[in-house]
Write an enzyme that holds these catalytic residues in place. Structure first.
Site, short mmCIF file in Angstrom:
data_model
loop_
_atom_site.label_atom_id
_atom_site.label_comp_id
_atom_site.label_asym_id
_atom_site.label_seq_id
_atom_site.Cartn_x
_atom_site.Cartn_y
_atom_site.Cartn_z
N CYS A 7 -0.21 -5.11 -12.08
CA CYS A 7 -0.64 -4.58 -13.37
C CYS A 7 0.37 -4.89 -14.48
O CYS A 7 1.52 -5.20 -14.22
CB CYS A 7 -0.85 -3.07 -13.26
SG CYS A 7 -1.93 -2.40 -14.54
N ASP A 121 -1.79 8.21 -8.49
CA ASP A 121 -0.64 7.63 -9.20
C ASP A 121 0.34 8.74 -9.52
O ASP A 121 -0.04 9.90 -9.70
CB ASP A 121 -1.14 6.97 -10.49
CG ASP A 121 -0.10 6.10 -11.18
OD1 ASP A 121 1.03 6.02 -10.68
OD2 ASP A 121 -0.43 5.50 -12.21
#
Length: 195
Positions: A7, A121
């Site tokens: 990412c 997360d």
């Protein structure tokens, strides 16, 4: 087989590193952050991605209209939603053809979510590792993110058994994507699959 998402790609060299390392997903951050890219930049980077790599747009409390605009422009294949996501918005995105990742911070996963993937997360870009043993086992595609590096990824995969692992700062040097770290991280994940 555990797949890998890299990412926070921001420039052509990042995409070339992801292509060379054979990642499965590439993340473009549209939300305000140090990794934020414009729609124009995301489109240009998407053009450089190998065909088999899915482009994921990262959004925080963005309207469905803006997310769909990025999808219809051809910049993303999947929407990753941080913040509050209403079930009606997720359904609308899915009906338009987008797959949806819903992100839950820490271990508080809402199993009633209709998203295609659920991500756990430690917090947007915090770089902290979660309490891996507290993550529940679910029968949905699970993405593990937060504080992952090539040093801890093997253990993380063994404990959590996620479908996908997501890394950003863990493959950077001095705030920039590091091709050798990307390669090492993906190699570690693929090696773990063979154990």
């Amino acid at each position: 087989m555990v797949k890998v998402k890299i990412c926070g790609l921001m420039k052509p060299a990042d995409v070339l590193a992801v292509n060379a390392a054979d990642a499965d997903f590439a993340g473009f951050v549209f939300a305000p952050s140090r990794h934020q890219v414009s729609l124009e930049t995301a489109l240009a980077l998407k053009m450089l991605l190998m065909p088999g790599i899915k482009a994921v747009g990262v959004f925080v409390n963005e309207s469905a209209d803006d997310i769909l605009a990025a999808y219809k422009a051809g910049a993303i294949d999947i929407a990753q939603l941080h913040g509050k996501s209403m079930p009606t918005e997720i359904t609308r995105l899915q009906q338009a053809g987008l797959q949806v990742i819903q992100v839950f911070e820490r271990q508080s996963i809402d199993l009633t979510s209709t998203a295609d993937y659920l991500m756990v997360d430690s917090g947007k870009g915090s770089g902290r590792l979660l309490n891996l043993k507290a993550i529940p086992h679910i029968d949905r595609p699970l993405i593990l993110a937060g504080g992952l590096t090539s040093e801890n990824i093997a253990q993380a995969v063994q404990i959590v058994r996620p479908d996908i692992v997501d890394v950003s700062s863990g493959v950077e040097t001095a705030g920039h994507k590091d091709a050798s770290k990307i390669t090492r991280f993906i190699k570690k994940v693929k090696e773990e699959i063979l154990l």
